[in-house]
Design an enzyme around this catalytic site. Structure first.
Site, mmCIF file in Angstrom:
data_model
loop_
_atom_site.group_PDB
_atom_site.id
_atom_site.type_symbol
_atom_site.label_atom_id
_atom_site.label_comp_id
_atom_site.label_asym_id
_atom_site.label_seq_id
_atom_site.Cartn_x
_atom_site.Cartn_y
_atom_site.Cartn_z
ATOM 1 N N GLU A 166 0.820 -1.212 0.000
ATOM 2 C CA GLU A 166 0.000 0.000 0.000
ATOM 3 C C GLU A 166 0.857 1.265 0.000
ATOM 4 O O GLU A 166 0.641 2.179 0.783
ATOM 5 C CB GLU A 166 -0.962 -0.012 1.199
ATOM 6 C CG GLU A 166 -1.917 -1.186 1.155
ATOM 7 C CD GLU A 166 -3.004 -1.164 2.219
ATOM 8 O OE1 GLU A 166 -2.760 -0.645 3.318
ATOM 9 O OE2 GLU A 166 -4.107 -1.683 1.938
ATOM 10 N N ASP A 189 -8.251 -9.029 4.522
ATOM 11 C CA ASP A 189 -8.025 -7.863 5.374
ATOM 12 C C ASP A 189 -9.060 -7.701 6.471
ATOM 13 O O ASP A 189 -9.948 -6.861 6.351
ATOM 14 C CB ASP A 189 -7.995 -6.601 4.497
ATOM 15 C CG ASP A 189 -7.478 -5.394 5.270
ATOM 16 O OD1 ASP A 189 -6.990 -5.574 6.387
ATOM 17 O OD2 ASP A 189 -7.566 -4.281 4.727
ATOM 18 N N GLU A 208 -12.535 -1.780 12.046
ATOM 19 C CA GLU A 208 -12.528 -1.083 10.754
ATOM 20 C C GLU A 208 -13.641 -1.562 9.814
ATOM 21 O O GLU A 208 -14.340 -0.746 9.213
ATOM 22 C CB GLU A 208 -11.156 -1.295 10.094
ATOM 23 C CG GLU A 208 -11.081 -0.751 8.689
ATOM 24 C CD GLU A 208 -9.745 -1.020 8.018
ATOM 25 O OE1 GLU A 208 -8.829 -1.567 8.673
ATOM 26 O OE2 GLU A 208 -9.606 -0.684 6.831
HETATM 27 O O1 GCW Z 1 -6.877 -2.873 6.783
HETATM 28 C C1 GCW Z 1 -6.052 -2.071 6.017
HETATM 29 C C2 GCW Z 1 -6.377 -0.696 6.440
HETATM 30 C C3 GCW Z 1 -5.227 0.266 6.395
HETATM 31 C C4 GCW Z 1 -4.041 -0.380 7.091
HETATM 32 C C5 GCW Z 1 -3.706 -1.663 6.341
HETATM 33 C C6 GCW Z 1 -2.579 -2.437 6.985
HETATM 34 C C7 GCW Z 1 -2.248 0.520 8.407
HETATM 35 O O2 GCW Z 1 -7.422 -0.244 5.645
HETATM 36 O O3 GCW Z 1 -5.629 1.439 7.028
HETATM 37 O O4 GCW Z 1 -2.933 0.476 7.182
HETATM 38 O O5 GCW Z 1 -4.799 -2.524 6.337
HETATM 39 O O6 GCW Z 1 -2.879 -3.360 7.711
HETATM 40 O O7 GCW Z 1 -1.426 -2.126 6.765
#
Ligand code: GCW
Length: 726
Positions: free
Chosen positions: A305, A378, A406
């Site tokens: 990311e 995720d 989240e």
């Molecule tokens: O779940 C996703 C989130 C991001 C997060 C990423 C990660 C810290 O949307 O906000 O960033 O995973 O775990 O690195």
């Protein structure tokens, strides 16, 4: 005034007040409230807790004694005396306490961090001993002893030894240096950087809370890291946090930005094989350990990311991790290297971490731990376990779970996550052989923290339970979710079974209700874009393919689900053959994972005998009904809970009820636009047309305010839509 109230009436009033209503409660004390125990049990416990014997000046032992005094004073109504007598509680290690040394207790079972609680005769007195091999073991034993009182389960004769099953049990903060928290729903960061190194007493209470459930490490900052944390000015502040936490056995770790040598080191490269880069990190590690002798190590999110990483220089994750591991090794520090990687170019996101990391098995140094999320995508409401568990036998692996919700409603309502984590921890990897649950394949466990500056720490009162449950599962990952829920409820709210029973049942029904009302039957990642609040199954136009909900649902006129069998992405092949075979087989795959692994027609016949279409709609309705039932149940519990607290939870449950209907209706409206099928008899049609739901627009929500952008919260709900008052 008092004298005019007939005594008899007063007695009746007190009878009702003391055992039921909690004292004014703002949630700050978490599960460590130590409220008075009701008589006659109080008298019986008091006889066995008359005094505390602890003479050492070592900080952790002193912290244990202070906690014991605090707990006993609160629960028994009188402060314990000092010194040996009948009913004394003696704390210590054989090294710190002469009395304990003379008992020659078999402390082997306590290991390095565990404890033994024993009833014993000590110099002619009936006493209780809280003994361990280490000071932190004594502290954990003290909290365990207090828990027995808090849950009213102190046996007459104590003979318990316990030790943690996982060595590294840590919370990861996604806190930014500007005080915001990525995916944080409980206010601002706990770390007040402008105030540090001065320590806010709140940080001590944070460390106490962690120690009370055995959490022994904290990553201070977001893995989307700012290199500034590694500058001397910040490190001094980090050192003050480490000093404050040390007596509670909580070690401090930092998320390191891989490109730090360039950003704050003045180097032209961050290539892990470059000598100058290695020297920079070595000097940095030496500097850190000069300030924090027991510094835990680095957490790294690399090549993920947009975060920098070794691949920019043609190097592997192992090259990057090992470079850092080498500089930490002389200080006994570790590297937690995250396996959360995926890229736009490749197809099935669920396969990518395995594809990148499994070939590196055996290439990581021994002080590297590869940190793997519980599922392959995720932190979704439900995912099958990550295929890397058990499949990197030559590598140390950590599991990472998310306490902050989240993808699970964020600040709304009650969602107890222990079952979700247990599900992952107890999943059979069949690696190297069947009967090997994930929990037996890991060396560490990390939970993305949900604590912030909110007075009650987690914003939503019931999210405290997720913090508690994380610690308890980290200590013993085989522990049952219902036992943990019950402990938490008793410790937090009191022991009245007319209250505890319904609370536990609300908690235990809550996670499946979230799955049902948001992403039933193995659906995943159907949340709205970026902030992940509310439904967005129709989203299909994001440039990163795998951020699109439509990428995950693969829904069309004929059917729905992601084919991960050999006719599709073949992700099933990443699991041990026995596991993959079952997931690939429509007869064996659990309903809960059906659409994760299979694309099936809307008319597909489920185990229940219903068509998939009908089953899907029943699941949404089941979810909504459970949330509704929980809301009603909570309303009935008013008299057991402090009024403001009851009202806050009730409001949050109202919102959850609204949101679950929103999820249900929006999802069904969208699926219907594809399948063209009518809503089955007995189920209601969505209240609004699809376009109504698609028009709902949240510009930003808490936890997703891009720092420094100045973007304000905005929300555009149609009339009667979901709440804007986030
Ligand atoms: O779940 C996703 C989130 C991001 C997060 C990423 C990660 C810290 O949307 O906000 O960033 O995973 O775990 O690195």
């Amino acid at each position: 005034m008092l004298s005019t109230i007939p005594l008899r009436l007063l007695a009746v009033a007190l009878f009702w007040v003391i055992p039921t209503a909690a004292a004014a409660e703002d949630g700050y004390d978490l599960w460590l409230r130590y409220q008075p125990i009701e008589t006659p049990l109080r008298l019986s416990y008091a006889q066995r807790a008359t005094a505390v014997v602890q003479d050492s000046r070592r900080p952790t032992l002193q912290a244990a004694a202070v906690e014991l005094r605090r707990g006993l004073s609160g629960m028994l109504g009188t402060a314990p005396a000092i010194g040996l007598r009948d009913g004394s509680i003696i704390l210590g290690t054989p090294g710190s306490s002469r009395l304990i040394a003379t008992l020659h207790l078999p402390l082997k079972a306590a290991g390095a961090e565990g404890y033994c609680l024993k009833s014993a005769r000590v110099e002619g007195h009936a006493a209780t001993v809280i003994a361990a091999n280490s000071d932190v073991g004594v502290l954990y034993g003290t909290f365990a002893y207090l828990r027995l009182l808090q849950t009213r389960s102190l046996p007459r004769q104590l003979d318990i030894c316990d030790a943690p099953k996982i060595a590294i049990r840590m919370l990861d903060h996604w806190d930014n240096l500007d005080g915001t928290i990525e995916r944080g729903y409980a206010g601002a960061s706990l770390w007040n950087w402008s105030q540090l190194p001065a320590i806010n007493p709140r940080l001590i209470d944070y460390a106490r809370a962690n120690a009370s459930v055995g959490i022994n490490g904290v990553v201070i900052n977001n893995p989307n890291a700012n290199a500034q944390i590694l500058t001397q000015a910040y490190l001094r502040k980090v050192a003050s946090i480490a000093d404050a936490f040390r007596p509670y056995g909580v070690r401090v770790y930092v998320s390191a930005r891989f490109s730090a040598p360039r950003e704050i080191g003045g180097l032209a490269t961050a290539d892990p094989l470059d000598q100058a880069v290695r020297a920079w990190w070595r000097a940095k590690a030496d500097e850190i350990y000069g300030l924090i002798p027991d510094f835990g190590g680095f957490l790294v999110k690399a090549n993920s990311e947009g975060q920098p990483g070794p691949q920019a220089y043609g190097r592997t994750h192992a090259d990057g991790a090992n470079m850092l591991a080498e500089v930490l090794a002389p200080h006994r520090g570790i590297v937690l290297w995250r396996a959360f990687v995926y890229s736009a170019a490749k197809e099935d996101r669920a396969k990518q971490a395995y594809d990148e990391f499994r070939p590196l098995d055996g290439k990581f140094l021994s002080n590297v731990i590869v940190q793997v999320k519980n599922g392959p995508i995720d932190f979704q409401p439900r995912e099958p376990f990550h295929p890397l568990f058990g499949r990197m036998p030559l590598t140390k692996v950590a599991i990472e779970v998310q306490l902050t919700r989240e993808y699970l409603g964020q600040r709304s309502g009650i969602i107890f996550l222990a079952q979700m984590w247990s599900e992952a921890l107890s999943a059979d990897t069949c690696s190297p052989r069947c009967g090997t649950p994930v929990r037996d394949t890991i060396r560490a466990i990390a939970g993305v923290s949900n604590a912030g500056s909110s007075r009650n720490w987690t914003g939503n009162h019931f999210d405290q339970a997720n913090w508690y449950a994380f610690g308890r599962l980290a200590w013993n990952p085989a522990q049952s979710a219902s036992r943990i829920a019950e402990e938490w409820a008793r410790m937090t709210w009191g022991n009245n079974s007319r209250f505890v029973r319904p609370i536990v049942s609300i908690m235990l029904s809550s996670r499946q209700a979230a799955v049902d009302s948001m992403t039933p039957l193995g659906l995943t990642h159907q949340m709205a874009t970026d902030h992940h609040y509310g439904p967005g199954p129709w989203v299909c136009d994001l440039k990163e393919t795998s951020w699109n909900p439509c990428y995950y649902s693969r829904a069309d006129r004929q059917g729905i689900g992601f084919d991960r069998t050999s006719t599709g992405s073949d992700a099933v092949a990443q699991y041990a053959p026995a596991v993959g075979r079952c997931f690939a087989d429509l007869k064996c795959v659990p309903d809960a994972n059906l659409l994760w692994f299979h694309h099936v027609p809307w008319t597909y016949r489920m185990h229940s005998g219903r068509s998939l279409w009908n089953e899907l709609i029943s699941r949404y309705d089941r979810g909504v009904a459970t949330v509704e039932a929980n809301r009603r149940e909570w309303a009935l519990l008013r008299r057991f809970v402090d009024a403001p607290c009851h009202a806050a939870v009730a409001a949050s449950l109202d919102r959850q009820a609204t949101e679950s209907k929103w999820w249900r209706d929006a999802s069904i409206a969208y699926w219907q636009s594809l399948s063209g099928l009518p809503v089955p008899k007995g189920h209601s049609a969505p209240r609004h047309p699809l376009s109504w739901y698609q028009a709902i627009h949240f510009d930003t929500v808490p936890g997703y305010l891009a720092p420094g952008t100045g973007r304000q919260l905005s929300c555009v709900p149609p009339q009667g839509g979901p709440p804007c008052a986030l």
